[in-house]
Design a protein around this motif. Structure first.
Motif, PDB file in Angstrom:
ATOM      1  N   SER A 195       0.831  -1.205   0.000  1.00  0.00           N
ATOM      2  CA  SER A 195       0.000   0.000   0.000  1.00  0.00           C
ATOM      3  C   SER A 195       0.865   1.253   0.000  1.00  0.00           C
ATOM      4  O   SER A 195       2.087   1.197   0.139  1.00  0.00           O
ATOM      5  N   SER A 196       0.212   2.390  -0.125  1.00  0.00           N
ATOM      6  CA  SER A 196       0.929   3.666  -0.196  1.00  0.00           C
ATOM      7  C   SER A 196       1.695   3.983   1.081  1.00  0.00           C
ATOM      8  O   SER A 196       2.645   4.764   1.062  1.00  0.00           O
ATOM      9  N   SER A 197       1.309   3.379   2.202  1.00  0.00           N
ATOM     10  CA  SER A 197       2.008   3.613   3.468  1.00  0.00           C
ATOM     11  C   SER A 197       3.166   2.643   3.667  1.00  0.00           C
ATOM     12  O   SER A 197       3.880   2.719   4.663  1.00  0.00           O
ATOM     13  N   GLY A 198       3.331   1.704   2.719  1.00  0.00           N
ATOM     14  CA  GLY A 198       4.372   0.697   2.849  1.00  0.00           C
ATOM     15  C   GLY A 198       3.892  -0.585   3.498  1.00  0.00           C
ATOM     16  O   GLY A 198       4.668  -1.529   3.659  1.00  0.00           O
ATOM     17  N   LYS A 199       2.616  -0.630   3.843  1.00  0.00           N
ATOM     18  CA  LYS A 199       2.031  -1.813   4.473  1.00  0.00           C
ATOM     19  C   LYS A 199       1.824  -2.918   3.443  1.00  0.00           C
ATOM     20  O   LYS A 199       1.315  -2.671   2.346  1.00  0.00           O
ATOM     21  N   ALA A 200       2.224  -4.127   3.778  1.00  0.00           N
ATOM     22  CA  ALA A 200       2.030  -5.265   2.886  1.00  0.00           C
ATOM     23  C   ALA A 200       0.595  -5.759   2.994  1.00  0.00           C
ATOM     24  O   ALA A 200       0.091  -5.987   4.099  1.00  0.00           O
ATOM     25  N   VAL A 201      -0.060  -5.910   1.855  1.00  0.00           N
ATOM     26  CA  VAL A 201      -1.412  -6.452   1.809  1.00  0.00           C
ATOM     27  C   VAL A 201      -1.329  -7.806   1.112  1.00  0.00           C
ATOM     28  O   VAL A 201      -0.907  -7.902  -0.037  1.00  0.00           O
ATOM     29  N   ALA A 202      -1.733  -8.851   1.816  1.00  0.00           N
ATOM     30  CA  ALA A 202      -1.644 -10.203   1.275  1.00  0.00           C
ATOM     31  C   ALA A 202      -2.912 -10.563   0.521  1.00  0.00           C
ATOM     32  O   ALA A 202      -4.027 -10.201   0.939  1.00  0.00           O
ATOM     33  N   ALA A 203      -2.742 -11.292  -0.578  1.00  0.00           N
ATOM     34  CA  ALA A 203      -3.894 -11.704  -1.379  1.00  0.00           C
ATOM     35  C   ALA A 203      -4.897 -12.489  -0.548  1.00  0.00           C
ATOM     36  O   ALA A 203      -6.108 -12.377  -0.755  1.00  0.00           O
ATOM     37  N   GLY A 204      -4.406 -13.261   0.422  1.00  0.00           N
ATOM     38  CA  GLY A 204      -5.288 -14.065   1.248  1.00  0.00           C
ATOM     39  C   GLY A 204      -6.139 -13.265   2.209  1.00  0.00           C
ATOM     40  O   GLY A 204      -7.086 -13.792   2.794  1.00  0.00           O
ATOM     41  N   ASP A 205      -5.818 -11.975   2.378  1.00  0.00           N
ATOM     42  CA  ASP A 205      -6.562 -11.131   3.316  1.00  0.00           C
ATOM     43  C   ASP A 205      -7.648 -10.307   2.635  1.00  0.00           C
ATOM     44  O   ASP A 205      -8.365  -9.555   3.302  1.00  0.00           O
ATOM     45  N   ILE A 206      -7.738 -10.410   1.312  1.00  0.00           N
ATOM     46  CA  ILE A 206      -8.739  -9.630   0.584  1.00  0.00           C
ATOM     47  C   ILE A 206      -9.456 -10.532  -0.423  1.00  0.00           C
ATOM     48  O   ILE A 206      -8.989 -11.619  -0.747  1.00  0.00           O
ATOM     49  N   ASP A 207     -10.605 -10.054  -0.898  1.00  0.00           N
ATOM     50  CA  ASP A 207     -11.374 -10.804  -1.892  1.00  0.00           C
ATOM     51  C   ASP A 207     -11.094 -10.333  -3.311  1.00  0.00           C
ATOM     52  O   ASP A 207     -11.221 -11.100  -4.260  1.00  0.00           O
ATOM     53  N   LEU A 208     -10.761  -9.062  -3.454  1.00  0.00           N
ATOM     54  CA  LEU A 208     -10.480  -8.499  -4.774  1.00  0.00           C
ATOM     55  C   LEU A 208      -9.742  -7.184  -4.633  1.00  0.00           C
ATOM     56  O   LEU A 208      -9.603  -6.654  -3.515  1.00  0.00           O
ATOM     57  N   LEU A 209      -9.286  -6.635  -5.753  1.00  0.00           N
ATOM     58  CA  LEU A 209      -8.620  -5.341  -5.799  1.00  0.00           C
ATOM     59  C   LEU A 209      -9.527  -4.345  -6.515  1.00  0.00           C
ATOM     60  O   LEU A 209     -10.146  -4.692  -7.526  1.00  0.00           O
ATOM     61  N   ILE A 212     -19.378  -0.992  -4.603  1.00  0.00           N
ATOM     62  CA  ILE A 212     -18.565  -2.209  -4.645  1.00  0.00           C
ATOM     63  C   ILE A 212     -19.266  -3.337  -3.894  1.00  0.00           C
ATOM     64  O   ILE A 212     -19.407  -4.459  -4.393  1.00  0.00           O
ATOM     65  N   GLY A 213     -19.702  -3.052  -2.668  1.00  0.00           N
ATOM     66  CA  GLY A 213     -20.369  -4.064  -1.863  1.00  0.00           C
ATOM     67  C   GLY A 213     -21.646  -4.564  -2.507  1.00  0.00           C
ATOM     68  O   GLY A 213     -21.952  -5.761  -2.486  1.00  0.00           O
ATOM     69  N   THR A 214     -22.394  -3.639  -3.110  1.00  0.00           N
ATOM     70  CA  THR A 214     -23.648  -4.014  -3.757  1.00  0.00           C
ATOM     71  C   THR A 214     -23.390  -4.872  -4.990  1.00  0.00           C
ATOM     72  O   THR A 214     -24.018  -5.922  -5.183  1.00  0.00           O
ATOM     73  N   ALA A 215     -22.458  -4.417  -5.840  1.00  0.00           N
ATOM     74  CA  ALA A 215     -22.147  -5.173  -7.059  1.00  0.00           C
ATOM     75  C   ALA A 215     -21.559  -6.534  -6.726  1.00  0.00           C
ATOM     76  O   ALA A 215     -21.825  -7.527  -7.417  1.00  0.00           O
ATOM     77  N   ALA A 216     -20.772  -6.606  -5.656  1.00  0.00           N
ATOM     78  CA  ALA A 216     -20.172  -7.885  -5.255  1.00  0.00           C
ATOM     79  C   ALA A 216     -21.226  -8.883  -4.806  1.00  0.00           C
ATOM     80  O   ALA A 216     -21.033 -10.098  -4.914  1.00  0.00           O
ATOM     81  N   ALA A 217     -22.343  -8.366  -4.300  1.00  0.00           N
ATOM     82  CA  ALA A 217     -23.409  -9.237  -3.801  1.00  0.00           C
ATOM     83  C   ALA A 217     -24.282  -9.804  -4.910  1.00  0.00           C
ATOM     84  O   ALA A 217     -25.126 -10.663  -4.655  1.00  0.00           O
ATOM     85  N   VAL A 218     -24.073  -9.329  -6.136  1.00  0.00           N
ATOM     86  CA  VAL A 218     -24.893  -9.765  -7.269  1.00  0.00           C
ATOM     87  C   VAL A 218     -24.065 -10.658  -8.195  1.00  0.00           C
ATOM     88  O   VAL A 218     -23.183 -10.173  -8.908  1.00  0.00           O
ATOM     89  N   PRO A 219     -24.301 -11.958  -8.195  1.00  0.00           N
ATOM     90  CA  PRO A 219     -23.554 -12.857  -9.078  1.00  0.00           C
ATOM     91  C   PRO A 219     -23.696 -12.446 -10.542  1.00  0.00           C
ATOM     92  O   PRO A 219     -24.791 -12.115 -10.997  1.00  0.00           O
ATOM     93  N   GLY A 220     -22.566 -12.425 -11.240  1.00  0.00           N
ATOM     94  CA  GLY A 220     -22.587 -12.068 -12.657  1.00  0.00           C
ATOM     95  C   GLY A 220     -21.978 -10.733 -12.969  1.00  0.00           C
ATOM     96  O   GLY A 220     -21.642 -10.462 -14.124  1.00  0.00           O
ATOM     97  N   ASN A 256     -18.322  -9.013  -8.713  1.00  0.00           N
ATOM     98  CA  ASN A 256     -18.534 -10.332  -8.133  1.00  0.00           C
ATOM     99  C   ASN A 256     -17.563 -11.347  -8.723  1.00  0.00           C
ATOM    100  O   ASN A 256     -16.988 -12.176  -8.002  1.00  0.00           O
ATOM    101  N   ALA A 257     -17.341 -11.275 -10.031  1.00  0.00           N
ATOM    102  CA  ALA A 257     -16.423 -12.211 -10.692  1.00  0.00           C
ATOM    103  C   ALA A 257     -14.998 -12.024 -10.199  1.00  0.00           C
ATOM    104  O   ALA A 257     -14.278 -13.003  -9.946  1.00  0.00           O
ATOM    105  N   ALA A 258     -14.562 -10.763 -10.031  1.00  0.00           N
ATOM    106  CA  ALA A 258     -13.208 -10.497  -9.542  1.00  0.00           C
ATOM    107  C   ALA A 258     -13.021 -11.033  -8.135  1.00  0.00           C
ATOM    108  O   ALA A 258     -11.910 -11.420  -7.744  1.00  0.00           O
ATOM    109  N   ALA A 259     -14.108 -11.053  -7.357  1.00  0.00           N
ATOM    110  CA  ALA A 259     -14.054 -11.561  -5.987  1.00  0.00           C
ATOM    111  C   ALA A 259     -14.157 -13.075  -5.922  1.00  0.00           C
ATOM    112  O   ALA A 259     -14.138 -13.655  -4.834  1.00  0.00           O
ATOM    113  N   GLY A 260     -14.279 -13.722  -7.060  1.00  0.00           N
ATOM    114  CA  GLY A 260     -14.332 -15.186  -7.088  1.00  0.00           C
ATOM    115  C   GLY A 260     -15.687 -15.761  -7.415  1.00  0.00           C
ATOM    116  O   GLY A 260     -15.854 -16.978  -7.481  1.00  0.00           O
TER     117      GLY A 260
END
Length: 395
Positions: free
Chosen positions: A289-303, A324-332, A336-340
């Motif tokens: 991240s911009s602060s230098g913090k490491a963000v692991a893929a396993g800690d998030i659902d999508l970018l 984002i939250g609304t679109a992620a909740a709708v399959p298709g 939602n696809a980026a989140a798996g």
């Protein structure tokens, strides 16, 4: 020659989420600015320090970014079941324009605190200790926001241990519920205004992009990072230092606005900088991240990376987080696809400053997707209170 004296106007400078803005009670504004129109816009432009051809807002309260060029007007609500009306103005930095077309989800976190401290919430509804539930009517978009504001010893609790990526210091957590956040047919729009979860969007000079265009929280156009040559791990300098990239995103925004029915032409769309937003999504992967913090893929659902007022946002706009939250909740959808894919009621996404979790409850009713509410946590704090001053001939 005579020179006009400065006018003093009671105001509070607040941080809400990852944004800052100048808050006013409607009753404290000069009479000419208590109603919508040129006088109100001129006043807020001068308060914030716009238009500024230097892009710095040195002669005003703005911070020369979309996140810090904002104004809020709060008034007691005459609407049943609500405490206050909340009106948000996104002030252009370099143009003489205040955009009233959408909400600021980040500053929504500060509205409840301001309303309580300003005596705009009925005393019987404000506990000495515990949580004060403030019912907010978001006047720009005609929606209800419920803020859960912590109270200690009869005052709003602002300090605490809640950490929000994009904000340096911890503070008290404010939980927000965005009720029925999607546009409806009766509002002159729809949650998916094109009628499709994914469209082919033809953008001159860019190409044909797959896009999910949604009106929830704030109208947002989601495209795939890979289609634009990005990974979704980009930080601000990668986009904001590239004039061609910014022009490409603005072209996408303009043509998406027309496709969504928000504007009749690209010229008309160019006049409303605040909406729609453009965001690009990608599957989760490791990044720094911009602060230098490491963000692991396993800690998030999508970018997710999003642009606001023509620039890549340093974190994430609160209203875009609702989208984002609304679109992620709708399959298709592309989100939602980026989140798996699959059914989900919450996602944690990676943004330039770190991560954010947002929840949404979506159901399919008679072939149409409906969202009852979206939820997220932010924080808010008073930075300064007193008066702002503007020359008397401003408005």
């Amino acid at each position: 020659m005579a020179h006009p004296a400065q006018v003093k106007i009671p105001a509070t400078y607040m941080r809400g989420g990852t944004s800052k803005g100048v808050f006013f009670r409607l009753q404290d504004l000069p009479e000419a600015a208590q109603v919508p129109g040129a006088a109100r816009d001129a006043l807020l432009l001068r308060v914030i320090g716009s238009p500024d051809p230097y892009g710095k807002q040195i002669d005003g309260m703005g911070g020369a970014t979309s996140s810090t060029s904002k104004a809020v007007i709060i008034a007691p609500s005459a609407r049943p079941g609500h405490d206050v009306d909340y009106l948000f103005g996104q002030v252009s930095i370099d143009k003489p324009f205040v955009d009233w077309s959408g909400n600021c989800g980040n500053l929504s976190a500060a509205v409840g605190s301001f309303a309580i401290a300003s005596g705009l919430v009925e005393a019987s509804r404000v506990p000495r200790d515990g949580i004060c539930v403030v019912r907010i009517w978001q006047a720009n978009i005609g929606k209800t926001i419920v803020a859960h504001v912590p109270m200690t010893d009869g005052a709003v609790q602002e300090t605490g241990a809640f950490e929000l990526d994009g904000v340096t210091f911890p503070a008290a957590e404010v939980q927000l519920e965005f009720m029925d956040p999607a546009a409806e047919e009766g509002d002159g729009g729809a949650m998916f205004p094109t009628g499709s979860l994914v469209d082919e969007l033809d953008v001159p000079g860019v190409g044909t992009l797959r896009a999910t265009m949604i009106n929830a929280g704030i109208p947002t156009i989601f495209v795939e990072a890979g289609a634009l040559g990005y990974t979704g791990t980009e930080l601000q300098e990668a986009i904001n230092g590239d004039a061609q990239a910014l022009a490409r995103f603005e072209t996408i925004r303009l043509h998406g606005a027309v496709r969504m029915g928000l504007a009749g032409s690209v010229d008309e769309a160019a006049k409303r900088q605040h909406t729609p937003k453009v965001a690009f999504v990608a599957p989760a992967r490791d990044y720094t991240s911009s602060s230098g913090k490491a963000v692991a893929a396993g800690d998030i659902d999508l970018l997710v990376r999003a642009l606001s007022m023509g620039k890549l946002h340093h974190a994430m706009m609160g209203t875009a987080a609702v989208a984002i939250g609304t679109a992620a909740a709708v399959p298709g959808t592309l989100v939602n696809a980026a989140a798996g894919g699959g059914s989900r009621t919450a996602v944690r996404f990676g943004h330039p400053s770190g991560t954010l979790r947002v929840g949404a409850e979506a159901t399919l009713v008679d072939g149409q997707w409906q969202v009852t509410k979206a939820m997220m946590s932010r924080s808010a704090r008073v930075l300064m209170e007193g008066w702002v001053r503007v020359p008397g001939d401003t408005f």
